[in-house]
Design a protein around this motif. Structure first.
Motif, PDB file in Angstrom:
ATOM      1  N   TYR A  48       0.828  -1.207   0.000  1.00  0.00           N
ATOM      2  CA  TYR A  48       0.000   0.000   0.000  1.00  0.00           C
ATOM      3  C   TYR A  48       0.868   1.265   0.000  1.00  0.00           C
ATOM      4  O   TYR A  48       0.661   2.183  -0.795  1.00  0.00           O
ATOM      5  CB  TYR A  48      -0.932  -0.002   1.218  1.00  0.00           C
ATOM      6  CG  TYR A  48      -1.665   1.306   1.401  1.00  0.00           C
ATOM      7  CD1 TYR A  48      -2.779   1.603   0.608  1.00  0.00           C
ATOM      8  CD2 TYR A  48      -1.245   2.255   2.325  1.00  0.00           C
ATOM      9  CE1 TYR A  48      -3.444   2.806   0.749  1.00  0.00           C
ATOM     10  CE2 TYR A  48      -1.902   3.453   2.471  1.00  0.00           C
ATOM     11  CZ  TYR A  48      -2.999   3.727   1.687  1.00  0.00           C
ATOM     12  OH  TYR A  48      -3.648   4.921   1.820  1.00  0.00           O
ATOM     13  N   LEU A  49       1.860   1.270   0.910  1.00  0.00           N
ATOM     14  CA  LEU A  49       2.722   2.454   1.007  1.00  0.00           C
ATOM     15  C   LEU A  49       3.530   2.656  -0.270  1.00  0.00           C
ATOM     16  O   LEU A  49       3.807   3.777  -0.678  1.00  0.00           O
ATOM     17  CB  LEU A  49       3.652   2.332   2.216  1.00  0.00           C
ATOM     18  CG  LEU A  49       2.939   2.441   3.567  1.00  0.00           C
ATOM     19  CD1 LEU A  49       3.854   2.012   4.694  1.00  0.00           C
ATOM     20  CD2 LEU A  49       2.440   3.865   3.810  1.00  0.00           C
ATOM     21  N   THR A  50       3.893   1.561  -0.929  1.00  0.00           N
ATOM     22  CA  THR A  50       4.669   1.659  -2.167  1.00  0.00           C
ATOM     23  C   THR A  50       3.802   2.152  -3.321  1.00  0.00           C
ATOM     24  O   THR A  50       4.245   2.977  -4.119  1.00  0.00           O
ATOM     25  CB  THR A  50       5.263   0.281  -2.525  1.00  0.00           C
ATOM     26  OG1 THR A  50       5.748  -0.324  -1.328  1.00  0.00           O
ATOM     27  CG2 THR A  50       6.379   0.392  -3.532  1.00  0.00           C
ATOM     28  N   LEU A  51       2.573   1.649  -3.391  1.00  0.00           N
ATOM     29  CA  LEU A  51       1.691   2.008  -4.506  1.00  0.00           C
ATOM     30  C   LEU A  51       1.452   3.522  -4.593  1.00  0.00           C
ATOM     31  O   LEU A  51       1.322   4.067  -5.681  1.00  0.00           O
ATOM     32  CB  LEU A  51       0.345   1.282  -4.370  1.00  0.00           C
ATOM     33  CG  LEU A  51       0.335  -0.195  -4.762  1.00  0.00           C
ATOM     34  CD1 LEU A  51      -1.046  -0.800  -4.520  1.00  0.00           C
ATOM     35  CD2 LEU A  51       0.723  -0.383  -6.227  1.00  0.00           C
ATOM     36  N   GLY A  52       1.432   4.179  -3.426  1.00  0.00           N
ATOM     37  CA  GLY A  52       1.209   5.627  -3.405  1.00  0.00           C
ATOM     38  C   GLY A  52       2.261   6.400  -4.174  1.00  0.00           C
ATOM     39  O   GLY A  52       2.005   7.503  -4.652  1.00  0.00           O
TER      40      GLY A  52
END
Lengths: 65, 191
Positions: free
Chosen positions: B15-19
């Protein structure tokens, strides 16, 4: 005999101690605090070590006669 | 064998990477905010924190398995009711400000601000993501919500390094809220 004692007014009920307990002696009472079943607790201090809020202390208890 | 819910830290990390690739993925994070609230409202207590919190597991993985945590005791004031409810109030105020700025973009008063705000002060330009496909307010909320998620992850990482792996759980606003809801729901039953 050593048993884990939780300061239940400051416990955040995160459940880390429950996961760490090798004897499944800890339950989270309705998401409010951790509750130790002293019949199962062996005083191993695993919960004390992992508790992020540092509210668990393993203390000496008198053995029931 | 490990259960499926013990791998939820991967979800948090992804999730944090997708941002970084597209800010609109930030909307998925609402799951992490609404699920714990709903579960505690229906009387499941803090089961989300106990078994399904990806962020908590991520801190456990980094601090515990990868031994990045100093494993010190947390200062007592952080676990005090004053600090926990104070932080919750501050967090929800900032969340309200974020929702209001989304509203201002929605009704056309403000233009879309393509920035991610860290720790409520540091503004990072974030204009490489393509948000043309959606209304500006949808993108604005994504920027705001991702700022909230990234800020709280940074605070959590800091306390993970300094204290115990899941120190974030002590002052996590969602945890304070779900515990508060459980206390209200089960008042009278507490020993």
């Amino acid at each position: 005999m050593k048993k884990a004692k939780v300061n239940q007014t400051e416990c955040v009920a995160c459940g880390v101690c429950k996961k760490a307990c090798p004897r499944q002696a800890i339950t989270i009472f309705h998401g409010i605090y951790a509750d130790v079943n002293e019949d199962f607790c062996i005083g191993c201090k695993k919960c004390q070590k992992v508790c992020p809020a540092s509210v668990i202390k393993v203390i000496q208890k008198e053995a029931a006669l | 064998m490990k259960k499926w819910n013990e791998y939820l830290w991967i979800f948090s990390a992804v999730y944090l990477t997708l941002g970084f690739f597209n800010i609109l993925f930030a909307w998925i994070g609402l799951i992490c905010m609404l699920t714990p609230l709903l579960l505690s409202i229906v009387g499941k207590g803090k089961i989300y924190c106990n078994s399904y919190c990806g962020r908590g597991q991520l801190f456990e993985f980094l601090g515990g398995r990868l031994k990045l945590s100093a494993n010190r005791n947390i200062p007592a004031f952080i676990r005090s009711k004053w600090f926990r409810y104070g932080f919750l109030t501050f967090f929800m105020t900032m969340f309200g400000v974020m929702v209001f700025s989304t509203y201002l973009v929605f009704n056309g008063t403000n233009n879309l601000q393509e920035v991610v705000t860290l720790l409520w002060t540091i503004q990072l330009p974030w204009n490489w993501t393509n948000t043309a496909a959606v209304s500006p307010w949808v993108a604005q909320f994504a920027f705001g919500f991702y700022s909230v998620m990234l800020t709280s992850t940074i605070l959590g990482l800091l306390t993970m390094f300094l204290f115990k792996p899941r120190s974030w759980c002590v002052y996590c606003p969602m945890g304070t809220m779900t515990q508060g809801i459980s206390m209200l729901k089960y008042r009278g039953k507490v020993k």
